[in-house]
Design a protein around this motif. Structure first.
Motif: not given
Lengths: 614, 357
Positions: A513-524
């Motif tokens: 979950l954390m890897d996934h959400l960190a990616d979304q933050c990076g995407r922002i």
């Protein structure tokens, strides 16, 4: 084990039993005091730390706009037997000295002493230091067992999520009026539109204008919302913050003639000398402080509770001089923050066999300790902004906090994503956070990057000053039985009492979950045209189990059955008539946002119940 | 010197500042040790004593006076009869009574006295407890004076001297710090000189200035925190500055160590950064990298922390950033800044109208 045999000197007011004794003055305790006192009940509040007030006409505040008051000077741990003995640590002036009252975390390399960030010992507790982000949880956060009951999740081959996760015994709708009450009485600014939660009354103050750096967060959030759900994109909203931006009638607080001057970046990890940040002292306790039925005693450390049958009949504490004292109340509410509350109950059980029998009616006290799955991405904006003119966060999005998204992404629970506006905003902060992954290794970067001197420091500032932006996620952590709070077998606090001993690990699905959400933050950041310079989550920090675990929750979860919980739905210890626990330790799951708002709302809810039994 | 006794001392304020540090378990405070020195190690953040806090003057400004609160704690079970303080702040070292601090109308064992004293000064004092003189058992700053008596010492905000370091040590320290910080370029030095010229009299009054032509006061900051907050590193500096002095003198015996060429300073820095310093006595101090790291951290902190700690005189470090990161229009004219530090800081240092310091 230390025993207390001296004759108590504490005299009860009018020689009567208090209606309620509340231990702890932060988010868990203050709403109850506010409610009960308002209804004429007599309340004694005991707080371990000092009472630091905002400035007044006659006196300055002990809270300062001074970067060295928070994480400034180095202190040295002197605690033989732990792996970081002799190592430096940095803390604020109201966080406990780790030498006096450490929390010991077990790790693969041995025991480590620390204290969770924002564990303030002062009237108002952690609400003095918090950044003020005050999100409601979503309805799904209350029902995560139900949400996941038929799901097979990535990185969860044994079905731990299905087995270990419990629904809350209350629903979002049960808490809704208390969210509204908190927003009104505590004093929050924010924006209800675009939050994916049912809404009734809007009690928010108007947000102040966002810092220019946050435009990048906004742009990236808008684009990510469209990318994730083009037909019905989640839109950003102004992050709800516990800072008043206009006169606050319930607490009698006023703001400067130009409220924009409240934006100083001395917010996160600083007490507010003007009292605009809504600590529980300025918002809930100060307004009742002159009531004859309210008594608050700072600098008093509760050592243990005593019991007779199903009653907690004694609260033992040390007065400001360290003298033993005791008092009695019809109700006893423990709200010392999750770890210290559990520890107090465990210490009481050590000294009182009846207490032990009742609080340990199952083996769950201390179990299912939680923090948040936390992380994000950081970058450098193309231009520059004056980040010293900011509160703590400007924009948030629920684009990763809706059912469709979680089902498609294979996540067991959602997260709120928001930008941090005041991070690295001030001159010392930009140096001490260089390369730091948590609060225990502040300053290391600048201290040991020997290439940075003279002109190279100017180049470092040119690159970073007013250019940093970070996007964070705050997500539920999978509950695990073995994540637990116990008493340490050998380390004692300054009163010679065993200190808390914490075992905590991340579940494999947490990592997913954390890897996934960190990616979304990076995407922002990427979508906003921001150069990403780092991305990660708390599990990746060498010390990520410890100092960064700044939302301490669980350990005495509530539930509908005494078989699988420590507290009943009203946060009463199952086999006591009058013992309640109302800090974040009652949470069975940690929620998709910062927890203070929910702890306060729940305490207002419990307070209404207490009125019905008094 | 002169002082004003703060009347109507508020017991709540005293306890708010003291309890966390001084209230200890029976096994910890005084019960486990017979001599005062042993007690020091059990007091949390003992450097905070006596308590020194900013107060406003008649203009509502900080930076002129401190409220200094002397605290003597007998422990809860053994209240002393009479506690006094004698010090160089009073005429003829006349003793002044500390008052018992009551809690719930019962004596606590704390005795306290608050005085208003000017900033930028250092003071010697002793306690007299039931007629017996002694240094402050909590405050770690002590000096043996010429009369062979040990006295306690404290200094107020903006202090710019040092009782711990000699002038040659300060000079060498200044040279090293100047090398680390970004203020040694011509442009930066011009800015600093201009900044000091623009200070108002009111600002100057609260900002004792030391060697303005050479530094932004970070040496003051370092010597101040080595006396108090980070006293545990005083020994690092005493050993290493002495060693660096010896090494530089050996490399150029014709000038004082703080006047050697930039090339020699650069060479020394590079060697320390790698941990391999020709001439370093590793039996006395094993890790030059650690010391250099310490010096680097302290230099940065001194340059950009609040001026009350002794560095960043008049906010010069902040002002440097303000100018360095100014907004300009197409014509190159300054239209604003990306660091408007004064907006949040108290007057007269900054210009926030609401926050008073």
């Amino acid at each position: 084990m230390q025993t207390i045999e001296d004759k108590p000197i504490f005299q009860k007011k009018n020689n009567c039993m208090y209606d309620a004794i509340i231990i702890g003055s932060g988010a868990g305790g203050a709403p109850i005091a506010h409610t009960l006192v308002g209804k004429g009940k007599s309340v004694l509040m005991l707080e371990k730390g000092p009472l630091f007030r905002p400035q007044s006409a006659g006196a300055l505040s002990s809270f300062k706009r001074d970067e060295l008051i928070s994480d400034g000077h180095e202190k040295i741990l002197n605690l033989p037997g732990v792996t970081n003995d002799g190592q430096p640590f940095y803390s604020s002036h109201i966080e406990p000295d780790i030498n006096d009252e450490p929390h010991i975390y077990r790790s693969d390399t041995g025991d480590r002493a620390t204290i969770e960030g924002y564990t303030a010992q002062a009237v108002g507790g952690g609400t003095n230091l918090y950044g003020g982000v005050s999100l409601r949880f979503t309805p799904r956060d209350f029902q995560l067992h139900t949400f996941n009951s038929q799901r097979n999740l990535p990185n969860d081959p044994n079905g731990d999520v299905r087995r270990e996760t419990k629904d809350w015994p209350i629903s979002y709708n049960d808490l809704l009026p208390y969210y509204e009450k908190t927003e009104y009485l505590v004093g929050l600014n924010g924006q209800k539109e675009n939050q994916l939660k049912p809404w009734g009354v809007n009690n928010y103050h108007q947000p102040l204008s966002p810092n220019p750096v946050s435009q990048y967060a906004f742009d990236g959030m808008v684009k990510l919302g469209k990318m994730l759900n083009a037909g019905n994109p989640a839109q950003p909203y102004r992050t709800p913050l516990a800072v008043i931006t206009a006169e606050h009638t319930p607490s009698g607080r006023k703001v400067p003639a130009n409220p924009d001057t409240l934006k100083t970046s001395f917010v996160n990890r600083y007490g507010d000398p003007l009292g605009a940040k809504s600590s529980t002292w300025v918002s809930l306790l100060n307004p009742i402080s002159t009531q004859p039925n309210f008594e608050i005693r700072p600098n008093c450390t509760v050592t243990h509770l005593g019991s007779s049958d199903a009653k907690v009949n004694k609260v033992y504490f040390l007065d400001p001089a360290g003298r033993p004292a005791e008092t009695e109340g019809k109700l006893v509410i423990v709200a010392c923050s999750a770890i210290e509350s559990v520890r107090l109950l465990q210490l009481s059980a050590l000294l009182d066999s009846n207490f032990s029998l009742r609080i340990n009616q199952n083996d769950l006290l201390g179990k299912y300790f939680l923090t948040h799955a936390f992380g994000g991405a950081g970058g450098l904006i193309p231009g520059r902004a004056d980040k010293s003119v900011a509160l703590d966060s400007d924009w948030a999005t629920d684009c990763c906090n809706n059912d469709d998204y979680l089902l498609s992404a294979g996540l067991w629970a959602g997260a709120t994503i928001y930008n941090n506006t005041s991070d690295s905003a001030l001159p010392l902060a930009i140096f001490r956070t260089m390369g730091a992954l948590d609060l225990d290794n502040l300053w290391n970067g600048i201290q040991y990057d020997m290439s940075l001197y003279g002109d190279e420091i100017i180049k470092y500032l040119d690159k970073n000053f007013g250019r940093r932006i970070s996007i964070s996620f705050m997500a539920n952590q999978v509950p695990q039985y073995n994540n637990r709070i116990e008493l340490h077998p050998s380390v004692r606090d300054k009163w010679n009492r065993p200190v808390a001993y914490i075992n905590k690990s991340w579940h494999a699905h947490d990592v997913y979950l954390m890897d996934h959400l960190a990616d979304q933050c990076g995407r922002i950041l990427e979508l906003a045209g921001v150069q990403e310079v780092g991305k990660g989550s708390s599990y990746q920090s060498p010390n990520g189990l410890v100092r960064i675990a700044n939302h301490i929750l669980g350990g005495a979860r509530f539930g509908n059955s005494e078989k699988d919980s420590v507290l009943d739905p009203n946060c009463r210890a199952w086999h006591f008539d009058n013992l309640y626990v109302t800090d974040g330790s009652w949470m069975p799951t940690s929620g998709s946002g910062n927890p203070t708002h929910t702890i306060e709302a729940n305490s207002f809810r419990v307070a209404d119940h207490l009125l019905s039994v008094l | 010197m002169s002082y004003t006794i703060v009347a109507d001392q508020n017991p709540e304020d005293i306890l708010n500042q003291c309890t966390r540090h001084l209230a200890r378990g029976k096994v910890c405070f005084r019960d486990s040790a017979g001599v005062p020195q042993d007690n020091l190690s059990t007091v949390c953040e003992n450097w905070r004593f006596p308590l020194i806090q900013p107060v406003t003057d008649s203009n509502g400004h900080t930076g002129i006076l401190n409220e200094v609160t002397f605290v003597y704690f007998t422990g809860p079970d053994r209240p002393a009869g009479k506690v006094e303080v004698v010090g160089c702040f009073g005429p003829m070292y006349q003793p002044i009574d500390l008052q018992p601090v009551l809690y719930n109308n019962v004596p606590t064992g704390y005795f306290a006295l608050s005085l208003l004293l000017p900033v930028g000064k250092g003071y010697y004092y002793r306690f007299r407890v039931d007629g017996k003189d002694m240094p402050d058992p909590i405050n770690p700053q002590r000096k043996m004076l010429e009369n062979n008596q040990e006295w306690s010492f404290f200094f107020t905000d903006y202090y710019n001297y040092s009782v711990e370091f000699e002038e040659w040590e300060m000079n060498l320290l200044s040279r090293l710090v100047t090398y680390i910080l970004p203020f040694r370029t011509k442009d930066a030095q011009n800015f600093i000189n201009r900044f000091y010229l623009t200070l108002t009299d009111q600002q100057r009054q609260s900002m004792p200035i030391y060697k303005l032509d050479e530094s932004v006061g970070e040496v003051n900051y370092i010597t101040n925190i080595l006396a108090r907050e980070e006293r545990h590193h005083l020994i690092d500096y005493k050993i290493c500055i002495g060693m660096i002095d010896r090494i530089l003198r050996s490399r150029n015996p014709y000038v004082d160590s703080w006047e050697v060429s930039d090339t020699l300073i650069q060479q020394l820095y590079s060697e320390m950064a790698t941990g391999k310093v020709n001439g370093w006595d590793y039996t006395k101090y094993k890790d030059p990298v650690f010391f250099l790291g310490l010096l680097r951290r302290h230099s940065i902190m001194g340059a950009f922390s609040h001026p009350r700690y002794g560095g960043n005189i008049g906010g010069v470090g902040w002002a440097y950033l303000k100018e360095q990161y100014s907004m300009t229009n197409d014509l190159g004219q300054i239209t604003g800044t990306y660091f408007n530090w004064g907006a949040s800081i108290e007057q007269p240092l900054g210009n926030n109208a609401d926050y008073r310091g």
